[in-house]
Scaffold this active site. Structure first.
Site, PDB file in Angstrom:
ATOM      1  N   ASP A   9      14.493   1.870 -17.058  1.00 20.66           N
ATOM      2  CA  ASP A   9      14.814   2.586 -15.815  1.00 20.66           C
ATOM      3  C   ASP A   9      14.662   4.076 -16.102  1.00 20.66           C
ATOM      4  O   ASP A   9      15.411   4.635 -16.914  1.00 20.66           O
ATOM      5  CB  ASP A   9      16.272   2.235 -15.442  1.00 20.66           C
ATOM      6  CG  ASP A   9      16.763   3.020 -14.245  1.00 20.66           C
ATOM      7  OD1 ASP A   9      17.886   2.733 -13.785  1.00 20.66           O
ATOM      8  OD2 ASP A   9      16.046   3.930 -13.769  1.00 20.66           O
ATOM      9  N   ILE A  10      13.722   4.709 -15.456  1.00 15.70           N
ATOM     10  CA  ILE A  10      13.407   6.115 -15.773  1.00 15.70           C
ATOM     11  C   ILE A  10      14.589   7.034 -15.490  1.00 15.70           C
ATOM     12  O   ILE A  10      14.694   8.111 -16.087  1.00 15.70           O
ATOM     13  CB  ILE A  10      12.140   6.565 -15.011  1.00 15.70           C
ATOM     14  CG1 ILE A  10      11.525   7.817 -15.657  1.00 15.70           C
ATOM     15  CG2 ILE A  10      12.433   6.794 -13.525  1.00 15.70           C
ATOM     16  CD1 ILE A  10      10.128   8.142 -15.184  1.00 15.70           C
ATOM     17  N   ASN A  23       6.929  10.659  -1.834  1.00 16.54           N
ATOM     18  CA  ASN A  23       5.985  10.706  -0.707  1.00 16.54           C
ATOM     19  C   ASN A  23       5.884  12.161  -0.267  1.00 16.54           C
ATOM     20  O   ASN A  23       6.633  13.016  -0.730  1.00 16.54           O
ATOM     21  CB  ASN A  23       6.442   9.793   0.453  1.00 16.54           C
ATOM     22  CG  ASN A  23       7.793  10.200   0.986  1.00 16.54           C
ATOM     23  OD1 ASN A  23       7.960  11.315   1.494  1.00 16.54           O
ATOM     24  ND2 ASN A  23       8.765   9.335   0.833  1.00 16.54           N
ATOM     25  N   GLY A  31      11.933   2.455  -3.980  1.00 19.64           N
ATOM     26  CA  GLY A  31      11.377   2.406  -5.340  1.00 19.64           C
ATOM     27  C   GLY A  31      11.981   3.422  -6.286  1.00 19.64           C
ATOM     28  O   GLY A  31      13.182   3.703  -6.252  1.00 19.64           O
ATOM     29  N   VAL A  32      11.098   3.999  -7.109  1.00 15.80           N
ATOM     30  CA  VAL A  32      11.613   4.938  -8.123  1.00 15.80           C
ATOM     31  C   VAL A  32      12.139   6.211  -7.456  1.00 15.80           C
ATOM     32  O   VAL A  32      13.100   6.834  -7.920  1.00 15.80           O
ATOM     33  CB  VAL A  32      10.517   5.237  -9.183  1.00 15.80           C
ATOM     34  CG1 VAL A  32       9.385   6.082  -8.627  1.00 15.80           C
ATOM     35  CG2 VAL A  32      11.115   5.880 -10.415  1.00 15.80           C
ATOM     36  N   ASP A  33      11.560   6.578  -6.329  1.00 16.39           N
ATOM     37  CA  ASP A  33      12.022   7.757  -5.558  1.00 16.39           C
ATOM     38  C   ASP A  33      13.499   7.566  -5.175  1.00 16.39           C
ATOM     39  O   ASP A  33      14.346   8.433  -5.395  1.00 16.39           O
ATOM     40  CB  ASP A  33      11.136   7.865  -4.308  1.00 16.39           C
ATOM     41  CG  ASP A  33      11.254   9.210  -3.605  1.00 16.39           C
ATOM     42  OD1 ASP A  33      10.626   9.349  -2.541  1.00 16.39           O
ATOM     43  OD2 ASP A  33      11.961  10.104  -4.103  1.00 16.39           O
ATOM     44  N   SER A 116       2.102   5.194  -7.988  1.00 18.34           N
ATOM     45  CA  SER A 116       1.300   4.547  -6.930  1.00 18.34           C
ATOM     46  C   SER A 116       1.137   3.038  -7.067  1.00 18.34           C
ATOM     47  O   SER A 116       0.534   2.421  -6.170  1.00 18.34           O
ATOM     48  CB  SER A 116      -0.112   5.165  -6.836  1.00 18.34           C
ATOM     49  OG  SER A 116      -0.075   6.326  -6.024  1.00 18.34           O
ATOM     50  N   THR A 117       1.641   2.422  -8.136  1.00 22.37           N
ATOM     51  CA  THR A 117       1.369   0.984  -8.331  1.00 22.37           C
ATOM     52  C   THR A 117       2.440   0.106  -7.707  1.00 22.37           C
ATOM     53  O   THR A 117       2.434  -1.121  -7.888  1.00 22.37           O
ATOM     54  CB  THR A 117       1.253   0.647  -9.831  1.00 22.37           C
ATOM     55  OG1 THR A 117       2.517   0.882 -10.473  1.00 22.37           O
ATOM     56  CG2 THR A 117       0.166   1.476 -10.486  1.00 22.37           C
ATOM     57  N   GLY A 118       3.368   0.682  -6.969  1.00 20.27           N
ATOM     58  CA  GLY A 118       4.384  -0.112  -6.244  1.00 20.27           C
ATOM     59  C   GLY A 118       4.036  -0.146  -4.770  1.00 20.27           C
ATOM     60  O   GLY A 118       3.014  -0.700  -4.357  1.00 20.27           O
TER      61      GLY A 118
HETATM   62  N1  APR Z   1      12.297   3.296 -13.250  1.00 21.96           N
HETATM   63  C1  APR Z   1      10.979   3.196 -13.563  1.00 21.96           C
HETATM   64  N2  APR Z   1      10.056   2.674 -12.737  1.00 21.96           N
HETATM   65  C2  APR Z   1      10.495   2.218 -11.535  1.00 21.96           C
HETATM   66  C3  APR Z   1      11.849   2.292 -11.120  1.00 21.96           C
HETATM   67  C4  APR Z   1      12.765   2.856 -12.051  1.00 21.96           C
HETATM   68  N3  APR Z   1      14.069   2.977 -11.767  1.00 21.96           N
HETATM   69  N4  APR Z   1      11.943   1.754  -9.863  1.00 21.96           N
HETATM   70  C5  APR Z   1      10.714   1.357  -9.514  1.00 21.96           C
HETATM   71  N5  APR Z   1       9.834   1.631 -10.510  1.00 21.96           N
HETATM   72  C6  APR Z   1       8.397   1.349 -10.585  1.00 21.96           C
HETATM   73  C7  APR Z   1       7.847   0.295  -9.667  1.00 21.96           C
HETATM   74  O1  APR Z   1       8.092  -1.002 -10.181  1.00 21.96           O
HETATM   75  C8  APR Z   1       6.366   0.659  -9.709  1.00 21.96           C
HETATM   76  O2  APR Z   1       5.770   0.096 -10.855  1.00 21.96           O
HETATM   77  O3  APR Z   1       7.723   2.527 -10.206  1.00 21.96           O
HETATM   78  C9  APR Z   1       6.380   2.183  -9.873  1.00 21.96           C
HETATM   79  C10 APR Z   1       5.987   2.949  -8.624  1.00 21.96           C
HETATM   80  O4  APR Z   1       6.435   2.218  -7.486  1.00 21.96           O
HETATM   81  P1  APR Z   1       7.104   2.939  -6.208  1.00 21.96           P
HETATM   82  O5  APR Z   1       8.418   3.477  -6.596  1.00 21.96           O
HETATM   83  O6  APR Z   1       7.013   1.977  -5.083  1.00 21.96           O
HETATM   84  O7  APR Z   1       6.157   4.203  -5.959  1.00 21.96           O
HETATM   85  P2  APR Z   1       4.689   4.265  -5.331  1.00 21.96           P
HETATM   86  O8  APR Z   1       3.945   3.001  -5.479  1.00 21.96           O
HETATM   87  O9  APR Z   1       4.109   5.533  -5.902  1.00 21.96           O
HETATM   88  O10 APR Z   1       4.986   4.455  -3.764  1.00 21.96           O
HETATM   89  C11 APR Z   1       5.583   5.664  -3.366  1.00 21.96           C
HETATM   90  O11 APR Z   1       7.355   4.541  -2.231  1.00 21.96           O
HETATM   91  O12 APR Z   1       9.561   4.854  -2.705  1.00 21.96           O
HETATM   92  C12 APR Z   1       8.560   5.232  -1.854  1.00 21.96           C
HETATM   93  O13 APR Z   1       9.149   7.460  -1.222  1.00 21.96           O
HETATM   94  C13 APR Z   1       8.235   6.692  -1.985  1.00 21.96           C
HETATM   95  O14 APR Z   1       6.859   6.640  -0.053  1.00 21.96           O
HETATM   96  C14 APR Z   1       6.836   6.704  -1.458  1.00 21.96           C
HETATM   97  C15 APR Z   1       6.257   5.423  -2.033  1.00 21.96           C
END
Ligand code: APR
Length: 177
Positions: A9-10, A23, A31-33, A116-118
């Site tokens: 978990d970052i 975003n 997600g991570v945001d 971007s991979t989520g």
């Molecule tokens: N620690 C590390 N990695 C994480 C965590 C965490 N706590 N939570 C999620 N991730 C991973 C996801 O599993 C994925 O592999 O981060 C990666 C990026 O996924 P997203 O968070 O969905 O980000 P992204 O694909 O860049 O989409 C961005 O999602 O959350 C919204 O506001 C954000 O609109 C933006 C979009």
């Protein structure tokens, strides 16, 4: 070991900066945001409000507040639209933009999620080599940069990055994992 790939978990990583996959509004999300904003506390959102957004491919720096990391570098990745809308170039630019701030602020350690991979749907098998190429270039170029960690959220994602690293040994100066 200047480059490390870990599952975790970052928000728990104690680095000079952790990178947020945000975003363009910079006003939080899922997600991570979402995880970073929850862990950092409300002051992070307050500071982000003053940044007035961020275009895809660019990056902005804030403090880390309640996070163990001193700073958060927010970058906005490309939404995957099939691969013919310069998504790969925009993803590479995210990493370059983050490292420009790392250099500007003399940061010695930085941790990335898999940008971007989520929710944004960028295939992780395509994203991992781009991330590792940009990280390798930065480690070669920035003498003060001591450590780059990629924090993967699942064992499967970690495996993809480990395979990509093994396939491009040049992107692994000084050994790894
Ligand atoms: N620690 C590390 N990695 C994480 C965590 C965490 N706590 N939570 C999620 N991730 C991973 C996801 O599993 C994925 O592999 O981060 C990666 C990026 O996924 P997203 O968070 O969905 O980000 P992204 O694909 O860049 O989409 C961005 O999602 O959350 C919204 O506001 C954000 O609109 C933006 C979009």
């Amino acid at each position: 070991m200047k480059l490390e790939l870990v599952k975790g978990d970052i928000t728990k990583v104690d680095a000079d900066a952790i990178v947020n996959a945000a975003n363009s509004s910079l006003l939080g999300g899922g997600g991570v945001d979402g995880a970073i904003h929850r862990a950092a506390g409300p002051e992070l959102l307050a500071e982000c409000r003053d940044l007035r957004g961020c275009p895809a491919g660019q990056a902005k720096l804030t403090k880390g507040y309640r996070l163990p990391a001193r700073h958060v570098i927010h970058t906005v990745g490309p939404v995957w639209r099939g691969g013919n809308a310069s998504e790969e170039a925009v993803l590479a630019r995210c990493y370059k933009s983050v490292f420009a701030l790392v250099e500007q602020h003399g940061l010695r350690s930085v941790a990335f999620p898999s940008i971007s991979t989520g929710a944004y749907g960028f295939p992780i098998e395509k994203a991992a080599p781009i991330a590792l190429r940009e990280i390798h270039a930065a480690l070669e170029r920035l003498p003060r940069l001591e450590k780059v960690t990629v924090v993967l959220f699942s064992p499967g994602d970690l495996e993809v990055y480990q395979r990509a690293l093994a396939a491009a040994p040049a992107s692994n100066p000084g050994g790894n994992v």
